[in-house]
Write a protein that holds these residues in place. Structure first.
Motif, PDB file in Angstrom:
ATOM      1  N   SER A  56       0.860  -1.241   0.206  1.00 28.73           N
ATOM      2  CA  SER A  56      -0.045   0.167  -0.212  1.00 28.73           C
ATOM      3  C   SER A  56       0.860   1.352  -0.064  1.00 28.73           C
ATOM      4  CB  SER A  56      -0.800  -0.010   1.220  1.00 28.73           C
ATOM      5  OG  SER A  56      -0.014   0.292   2.438  1.00 28.73           O
ATOM      6  N   LEU A  57       0.350   2.540  -0.533  1.00 29.79           N
ATOM      7  CA  LEU A  57       1.064   3.705  -0.304  1.00 29.79           C
ATOM      8  C   LEU A  57       1.487   3.781   1.122  1.00 29.79           C
ATOM      9  CD1 LEU A  57      -0.878   5.802  -2.958  1.00 29.79           C
ATOM     10  CD2 LEU A  57       1.199   4.810  -3.067  1.00 29.79           C
ATOM     11  N   GLY A  58       0.611   3.519   2.116  1.00 24.29           N
ATOM     12  CA  GLY A  58       1.075   3.703   3.537  1.00 24.29           C
ATOM     13  C   GLY A  58       2.137   3.014   4.061  1.00 24.29           C
ATOM     14  N   THR A  59       2.293   1.842   3.430  1.00 25.86           N
ATOM     15  CA  THR A  59       3.554   0.914   3.684  1.00 25.86           C
ATOM     16  C   THR A  59       4.699   1.484   3.016  1.00 25.86           C
ATOM     17  OG1 THR A  59       2.169  -1.069   4.078  1.00 25.86           O
ATOM     18  CG2 THR A  59       4.785  -1.289   3.554  1.00 25.86           C
ATOM     19  N   LEU A  60       4.369   1.978   1.851  1.00 22.43           N
ATOM     20  CA  LEU A  60       5.532   2.691   0.964  1.00 22.43           C
ATOM     21  C   LEU A  60       6.237   3.755   1.758  1.00 22.43           C
ATOM     22  CD1 LEU A  60       7.269   2.934  -1.639  1.00 22.43           C
ATOM     23  CD2 LEU A  60       5.480   4.127  -2.559  1.00 22.43           C
ATOM     24  N   TRP A  61       5.292   4.877   2.269  1.00 27.23           N
ATOM     25  CA  TRP A  61       5.720   5.817   3.032  1.00 27.23           C
ATOM     26  C   TRP A  61       6.389   5.562   4.487  1.00 27.23           C
ATOM     27  CZ3 TRP A  61       4.099   7.376   8.071  1.00 27.23           C
ATOM     28  CH2 TRP A  61       4.717   8.580   8.626  1.00 27.23           C
ATOM     29  N   SER A  62       5.941   4.389   4.970  1.00 28.58           N
ATOM     30  CA  SER A  62       6.522   3.971   6.215  1.00 28.58           C
ATOM     31  C   SER A  62       7.816   3.386   5.911  1.00 28.58           C
ATOM     32  CB  SER A  62       5.732   2.795   6.941  1.00 28.58           C
ATOM     33  OG  SER A  62       6.375   2.092   7.869  1.00 28.58           O
ATOM     34  N   TRP A  63       8.089   2.498   4.766  1.00 32.31           N
ATOM     35  CA  TRP A  63       9.462   2.067   4.639  1.00 32.31           C
ATOM     36  C   TRP A  63      10.353   3.161   3.949  1.00 32.31           C
ATOM     37  CZ3 TRP A  63       8.728  -2.977   0.935  1.00 32.31           C
ATOM     38  CH2 TRP A  63       8.094  -3.767   1.870  1.00 32.31           C
ATOM     39  N   THR A  64       9.997   4.082   3.490  1.00 31.58           N
ATOM     40  CA  THR A  64      10.722   5.602   3.198  1.00 31.58           C
ATOM     41  C   THR A  64      11.104   6.169   4.209  1.00 31.58           C
ATOM     42  OG1 THR A  64       9.266   5.497   0.914  1.00 31.58           O
ATOM     43  CG2 THR A  64      10.599   7.484   1.729  1.00 31.58           C
TER      44      THR A  64
END
Length: 101
Positions: A56-64
């Motif tokens: 998800s975009l939320g996971t992408l943001w978290s990983w970033t």
């Protein structure tokens, strides 16, 4: 729906897991080696990166935010370098290998 059962003999669950991780690391390295210089610098949008990783975009943001992935701001857009995303996958798999050993 027909179910198939696979049995493994003479291998522990952790040995099987290690074998799978080594296989995926090898395949990811092959993909990186096949990328030519033109596609190595290909920029991906947030949406393309999330779709490529099936997250998800939320996971992408978290990983970033955690530094797992590196992002670049171009104007008001956040972009990711395709080859760096693949390299991050190799790093993630490698770190799981060292923690489970």
């Amino acid at each position: 729906m027909e179910k198939n059962i696979t049995q493994l003999h003479d291998i522990t669950p952790s040995e099987f897991q290690e074998s799978l991780i080594r296989h995926f690391e090898f395949r990811l390295k092959e993909i990186l080696e096949r990328l030519d210089n033109n596609s190595k610098d290909k920029l991906l949008t947030r949406e393309q990166t999330a779709e490529m990783l099936s997250i998800s975009l939320g996971t992408l943001w978290s990983w970033t935010r955690k530094g797992i992935l590196i992002s670049y701001r171009i104007g008001n857009k956040v972009m990711y370098k395709q080859h760096e995303v693949y390299e991050s996958l190799v790093r993630i798999n490698h770190s799981k290998t060292s923690h489970n050993g």
